[in-house]
Design a protein around this motif. Structure first.
Motif, PDB file in Angstrom:
ATOM      1  N   ARG A 107      39.904  32.990  42.539  1.00 40.80           N
ATOM      2  CA  ARG A 107      40.634  31.905  41.886  1.00 40.80           C
ATOM      3  C   ARG A 107      41.825  32.512  41.169  1.00 40.80           C
ATOM      4  O   ARG A 107      41.721  33.592  40.599  1.00 40.80           O
ATOM      5  CB  ARG A 107      39.713  31.163  40.913  1.00 40.80           C
ATOM      6  CG  ARG A 107      38.543  30.473  41.605  1.00 40.80           C
ATOM      7  CD  ARG A 107      37.521  29.942  40.618  1.00 40.80           C
ATOM      8  NE  ARG A 107      36.464  29.208  41.319  1.00 40.80           N
ATOM      9  CZ  ARG A 107      35.394  29.778  41.853  1.00 40.80           C
ATOM     10  NH1 ARG A 107      35.216  31.090  41.740  1.00 40.80           N
ATOM     11  NH2 ARG A 107      34.495  29.056  42.490  1.00 40.80           N
ATOM     12  N   ILE A 108      42.952  31.793  41.175  1.00 40.00           N
ATOM     13  CA  ILE A 108      44.155  32.365  40.585  1.00 40.00           C
ATOM     14  C   ILE A 108      44.958  31.290  39.848  1.00 40.00           C
ATOM     15  O   ILE A 108      45.080  30.151  40.309  1.00 40.00           O
ATOM     16  CB  ILE A 108      45.032  33.055  41.659  1.00 40.00           C
ATOM     17  CG1 ILE A 108      46.251  33.739  41.026  1.00 40.00           C
ATOM     18  CG2 ILE A 108      45.450  32.074  42.745  1.00 40.00           C
ATOM     19  CD1 ILE A 108      47.014  34.639  41.986  1.00 40.00           C
ATOM     20  N   ILE A 109      45.475  31.680  38.695  1.00 38.03           N
ATOM     21  CA  ILE A 109      46.408  30.848  37.932  1.00 38.03           C
ATOM     22  C   ILE A 109      47.737  31.590  37.903  1.00 38.03           C
ATOM     23  O   ILE A 109      47.778  32.780  37.571  1.00 38.03           O
ATOM     24  CB  ILE A 109      45.914  30.598  36.494  1.00 38.03           C
ATOM     25  CG1 ILE A 109      44.629  29.767  36.501  1.00 38.03           C
ATOM     26  CG2 ILE A 109      46.991  29.891  35.664  1.00 38.03           C
ATOM     27  CD1 ILE A 109      43.987  29.623  35.126  1.00 38.03           C
ATOM     28  N   ILE A 110      48.813  30.905  38.260  1.00 38.33           N
ATOM     29  CA  ILE A 110      50.142  31.511  38.235  1.00 38.33           C
ATOM     30  C   ILE A 110      50.993  30.756  37.227  1.00 38.33           C
ATOM     31  O   ILE A 110      51.168  29.540  37.333  1.00 38.33           O
ATOM     32  CB  ILE A 110      50.793  31.488  39.633  1.00 38.33           C
ATOM     33  CG1 ILE A 110      49.948  32.325  40.601  1.00 38.33           C
ATOM     34  CG2 ILE A 110      52.220  32.010  39.568  1.00 38.33           C
ATOM     35  CD1 ILE A 110      50.465  32.355  42.023  1.00 38.33           C
ATOM     36  N   ILE A 111      51.503  31.487  36.235  1.00 41.40           N
ATOM     37  CA  ILE A 111      52.284  30.892  35.159  1.00 41.40           C
ATOM     38  C   ILE A 111      53.666  31.539  35.146  1.00 41.40           C
ATOM     39  O   ILE A 111      53.782  32.767  35.054  1.00 41.40           O
ATOM     40  CB  ILE A 111      51.596  31.099  33.792  1.00 41.40           C
ATOM     41  CG1 ILE A 111      50.176  30.519  33.820  1.00 41.40           C
ATOM     42  CG2 ILE A 111      52.412  30.447  32.679  1.00 41.40           C
ATOM     43  CD1 ILE A 111      49.357  30.831  32.578  1.00 41.40           C
ATOM     44  N   GLY A 112      54.703  30.724  35.251  1.00 40.07           N
ATOM     45  CA  GLY A 112      56.065  31.245  35.258  1.00 40.07           C
ATOM     46  C   GLY A 112      56.933  30.528  34.255  1.00 40.07           C
ATOM     47  O   GLY A 112      56.783  29.322  34.038  1.00 40.07           O
ATOM     48  N   GLY A 113      57.859  31.268  33.636  1.00 35.96           N
ATOM     49  CA  GLY A 113      58.770  30.675  32.670  1.00 35.96           C
ATOM     50  C   GLY A 113      60.209  30.928  33.053  1.00 35.96           C
ATOM     51  O   GLY A 113      60.616  32.082  33.233  1.00 35.96           O
ATOM     52  N   GLY A 114      61.013  29.877  33.219  1.00 40.59           N
ATOM     53  CA  GLY A 114      62.433  30.016  33.545  1.00 40.59           C
ATOM     54  C   GLY A 114      62.647  30.789  34.831  1.00 40.59           C
ATOM     55  O   GLY A 114      61.994  30.533  35.848  1.00 40.59           O
ATOM     56  N   SER A 115      63.558  31.762  34.798  1.00 43.83           N
ATOM     57  CA  SER A 115      63.837  32.561  35.987  1.00 43.83           C
ATOM     58  C   SER A 115      62.649  33.428  36.388  1.00 43.83           C
ATOM     59  O   SER A 115      62.644  34.021  37.473  1.00 43.83           O
ATOM     60  CB  SER A 115      65.070  33.429  35.768  1.00 43.83           C
ATOM     61  OG  SER A 115      64.903  34.279  34.638  1.00 43.83           O
ATOM     62  N   GLY A 116      61.623  33.506  35.521  1.00 44.71           N
ATOM     63  CA  GLY A 116      60.401  34.220  35.864  1.00 44.71           C
ATOM     64  C   GLY A 116      59.617  33.554  36.979  1.00 44.71           C
ATOM     65  O   GLY A 116      58.668  34.136  37.509  1.00 44.71           O
ATOM     66  N   VAL A 117      60.021  32.352  37.347  1.00 44.20           N
ATOM     67  CA  VAL A 117      59.396  31.684  38.493  1.00 44.20           C
ATOM     68  C   VAL A 117      59.781  32.392  39.797  1.00 44.20           C
ATOM     69  O   VAL A 117      59.005  32.411  40.757  1.00 44.20           O
ATOM     70  CB  VAL A 117      59.803  30.196  38.535  1.00 44.20           C
ATOM     71  CG1 VAL A 117      59.314  29.516  39.814  1.00 44.20           C
ATOM     72  CG2 VAL A 117      59.235  29.466  37.317  1.00 44.20           C
ATOM     73  N   ALA A 118      60.961  33.001  39.822  1.00 44.57           N
ATOM     74  CA  ALA A 118      61.456  33.626  41.054  1.00 44.57           C
ATOM     75  C   ALA A 118      60.522  34.703  41.606  1.00 44.57           C
ATOM     76  O   ALA A 118      60.220  34.711  42.799  1.00 44.57           O
ATOM     77  CB  ALA A 118      62.863  34.178  40.836  1.00 44.57           C
ATOM     78  N   PRO A 119      60.038  35.662  40.786  1.00 46.30           N
ATOM     79  CA  PRO A 119      59.185  36.716  41.343  1.00 46.30           C
ATOM     80  C   PRO A 119      57.851  36.232  41.909  1.00 46.30           C
ATOM     81  O   PRO A 119      57.227  36.945  42.697  1.00 46.30           O
ATOM     82  CB  PRO A 119      58.952  37.649  40.147  1.00 46.30           C
ATOM     83  CG  PRO A 119      60.087  37.384  39.218  1.00 46.30           C
ATOM     84  CD  PRO A 119      60.368  35.921  39.377  1.00 46.30           C
TER      85      PRO A 119
END
Length: 271
Positions: A107-119
């Protein structure tokens, strides 16, 4: 033998506006088989300089990578003057990426903020295209306001097959978005509600340093094993090969040992 310091000219195929300050550059590339999710390339222009840029997406069939570039300095200003068909110089890929094999059947949770969504974009896309790769996935992205939401077409498509939520720091007229920062809405993630399944839950966090720090701390406080929380450190990277020392924190070279770190390692990296 490949010269790890020698930039090579590639063709700029397309430039796609994402926001008023961030554009997606689609570039030909011949080392796609070497790329791991979360790695970066060095982008350079002759007589201008170079900058590390995360690989947002890579397509082996087309032989193209996508780079989200924000106008923040001399090199990126010059890149915004380019047009499709122009040459752009790249070297890489560099660094250790996310250990995707570790996440498979978990199971995985992916959390991105701003341009951190790109990677994390390419990893989310891979899972969305084959949901059998993982047991379950929750995605939480945070942006400053609605005008700065990245990859909107992707987000719409991903939302059709997986649990994805968007938060906005500036909550005016948020509509179907959540108002506030991502840390305020962790309790809305279904995978964080079932503590019995934490043993095979991994959390990926990418964004501004303070966002990653507070989000990782909050996830750790939920009871998630620090070895199962993953962050991307990209601040101060310069040469990409551990020679300039700009990204060195204690004995760690972020460009070589990272940019991806487990939280038990990352929380000791104080710069």
């Amino acid at each position: 033998m490949k010269n790890n310091l020698l930039p090579k000219a590639y063709k700029l195929v397309e430039i796609i506006p994402q926001t008023s300050v961030e554009y997606l550059f689609r570039v030909t590339f011949d080392h796609i088989d070497e790329i791991q999710y979360g790695q970066f390339v060095q982008v350079s222009l002759s007589k201008v300089g170079e900058a590390p840029i995360s690989i947002s997406r890579f397509d082996k069939k087309e032989g193209i990578i996508e780079l989200l570039i924000r106008r923040v300095g001399t090199v990126t200003d010059a890149l915004f003057e380019l047009k499709p068909g122009d040459n752009i110089y790249l070297r890489g890929p560099y660094g250790h990426g996310f250990p995707f094999e570790v996440y498979k059947d978990k199971r995985i949770i992916i959390i991105g903020g701003g341009s951190g969504v790109a990677p994390v974009r390419s990893m989310v896309d891979t899972i969305a295209n084959d949901m059998k790769l993982v047991k379950d996935i929750n995605v939480l992205f945070g942006f400053k306001n609605e005008s700065l939401i990245l990859f909107q077409e992707d987000i719409k498509r991903w939302s059709e097959c997986l649990s994805l939520q968007i938060t906005l720091d500036e909550p005016d007229n948020v509509g179907h978005y959540l108002g506030g920062r991502v840390t305020e809405h962790l309790d809305k993630l279904p995978l964080l509600k079932d503590k019995d399944k934490y043993q095979d839950l991994h959390i990926v966090i990418v964004g501004p340093p303070i966002m990653m720090k507070m989000t990782a701390l909050a996830c750790s406080n939920y009871g998630i094993n620090d070895h199962h929380i993953w962050l991307s450190f990209e601040r101060n990277m310069s040469c990409a090969v551990g020679k300039c020392g700009h990204c060195k924190i204690n004995e760690t070279y972020v460009c070589l040992d990272g940019p991806i770190f487990r939280y038990d390692q990352a929380k000791k990296l104080i710069d």
